[in-house]
Design a protein around this motif. Structure first.
Motif, short mmCIF file in Angstrom:
data_model
loop_
_atom_site.label_atom_id
_atom_site.label_comp_id
_atom_site.label_asym_id
_atom_site.label_seq_id
_atom_site.Cartn_x
_atom_site.Cartn_y
_atom_site.Cartn_z
N ARG A 141 35.63 105.51 72.71
CA ARG A 141 36.37 105.15 73.92
C ARG A 141 35.54 104.23 74.82
O ARG A 141 36.07 103.34 75.47
CB ARG A 141 36.77 106.43 74.67
CG ARG A 141 37.72 106.21 75.83
CD ARG A 141 38.24 107.52 76.37
NE ARG A 141 39.08 108.20 75.39
CZ ARG A 141 38.77 109.31 74.75
NH1 ARG A 141 37.60 109.90 74.98
NH2 ARG A 141 39.59 109.86 73.89
N TRP A 221 42.70 104.16 72.69
CA TRP A 221 43.53 104.68 71.61
C TRP A 221 44.18 106.00 72.04
O TRP A 221 43.56 106.80 72.76
CB TRP A 221 42.69 104.90 70.36
CG TRP A 221 42.30 103.62 69.67
CD1 TRP A 221 42.27 102.36 70.22
CD2 TRP A 221 41.89 103.47 68.31
NE1 TRP A 221 41.85 101.45 69.29
CE2 TRP A 221 41.61 102.10 68.12
CE3 TRP A 221 41.71 104.36 67.26
CZ2 TRP A 221 41.17 101.61 66.89
CZ3 TRP A 221 41.26 103.88 66.04
CH2 TRP A 221 41.00 102.51 65.86
N ARG A 222 45.39 106.25 71.55
CA ARG A 222 46.12 107.46 71.91
C ARG A 222 46.91 107.98 70.71
O ARG A 222 47.72 107.27 70.13
CB ARG A 222 47.08 107.18 73.08
CG ARG A 222 47.79 108.43 73.59
CD ARG A 222 48.63 108.12 74.83
NE ARG A 222 49.88 107.43 74.50
CZ ARG A 222 50.14 106.16 74.72
NH1 ARG A 222 49.20 105.38 75.25
NH2 ARG A 222 51.31 105.61 74.41
N TYR A 223 46.64 109.22 70.33
CA TYR A 223 47.32 109.87 69.21
C TYR A 223 48.39 110.80 69.76
O TYR A 223 48.13 111.61 70.64
CB TYR A 223 46.30 110.66 68.38
CG TYR A 223 46.86 111.41 67.19
CD1 TYR A 223 47.46 110.73 66.13
CD2 TYR A 223 46.77 112.79 67.12
CE1 TYR A 223 47.96 111.42 65.02
CE2 TYR A 223 47.24 113.49 66.01
CZ TYR A 223 47.83 112.80 64.97
OH TYR A 223 48.32 113.49 63.88
N GLU A 224 49.61 110.68 69.24
CA GLU A 224 50.71 111.53 69.67
C GLU A 224 51.27 112.27 68.46
O GLU A 224 51.57 111.65 67.43
CB GLU A 224 51.83 110.68 70.31
CG GLU A 224 51.41 109.98 71.58
CD GLU A 224 52.55 109.19 72.20
OE1 GLU A 224 53.69 109.25 71.67
OE2 GLU A 224 52.32 108.51 73.21
#
Length: 227
Positions: A141, A221-224
């Motif tokens: 990040r 970054w973003r994980y859903e």
């Protein structure tokens, strides 16, 4: 006319090596030679292509058994760590999106690391670090390290476990997850959509419904996963 068919996905195997510390579990990450075409400079788990010699002599060819042998071989070749096929727990399977010029069909295993000192080959692998999953994600990040999407998602999953034994027991009880990412361009970057997402096998990234996707955008970054 030029050939627009996707590149074939080469069979490969990866092993996530974990160990206990007083501050929680750590996993081994290796830095790939920056001159390599595929994820050069990125930090990854030990792994590589399945060689013909990895296939048992039995017929018909057993892809899973070959993947196990390749994972064990790559652990030793890239990091100098000896493990056994019986140590491996099958975690997931990833196929590179068809938009990529170089593609792999990869079995991901997890195993407890031995006590040997890590020895990288200095050619394909230039450095190594034992890192807690949380610390690796924070470093990514902050822009300190580069992580490929499968490594990023796997580290997120490892954050849930306090010990190596707990991780191995829990993962062994789960059905291995299969990732066949579909690639979308989105403002600020890209998004890969996985099976179960409402947009999987559809052209509309905003299609209402459950989410299982990874946003790879400049802001982070973003994980859903709402499944």
């Amino acid at each position: 006319m030029p050939d627009t068919s996707p590149a074939p996905a080469r069979p490969s195997a990866t092993v996530i090596l974990i160990r206990d510390t007083n501050d929680g579990i750590e996993t081994l990450l290796l830095r790939r030679n920056s001159k390599l075409a595929f994820h050069g400079g990125a930090w990854v788990f030990p792994g590589g292509r399945i060689d013909p010699e990895d296939y048992p002599e039995s017929q018909p060819p057993d892809d899973y058994a070959a993947a196990c042998r390749a994972a064990v071989r790559e652990s030793y070749e890239e990091a100098g760590l000896a493990i056994q096929t019986s140590d491996l727990v099958y975690l997931s399977h990833w196929t590179t999106p068809i938009v990529q010029p170089k593609r792999f069909s990869t079995w991901f295993f997890i195993a407890a690391a031995g006590r040997e000192a890590v020895q990288v080959d200095g050619s394909e692998i230039h450095a190594h670090r034992w890192m807690r999953p949380h610390d690796a994600l924070e470093a990514q990040r902050a822009g300190e390290i580069e992580l490929p999407p499968p490594t990023f998602v796997t580290l997120l999953k490892l954050k849930a476990y306090a010990t190596a034994g707990a991780a191995l027991d829990a993962i062994a009880a789960l059905e291995p997850e299969v990732f066949q990412p579909q690639h979308f361009k989105v403002p600020g970057g890209a998004c890969t959509v996985y099976r179960g997402d409402a947009s999987f096998d559809h052209d509309d990234i905003e299609r209402p419904g459950p989410r299982h996707r990874l946003y790879m955008i400049k802001s982070g970054w973003r994980y859903e996963n709402t499944l």
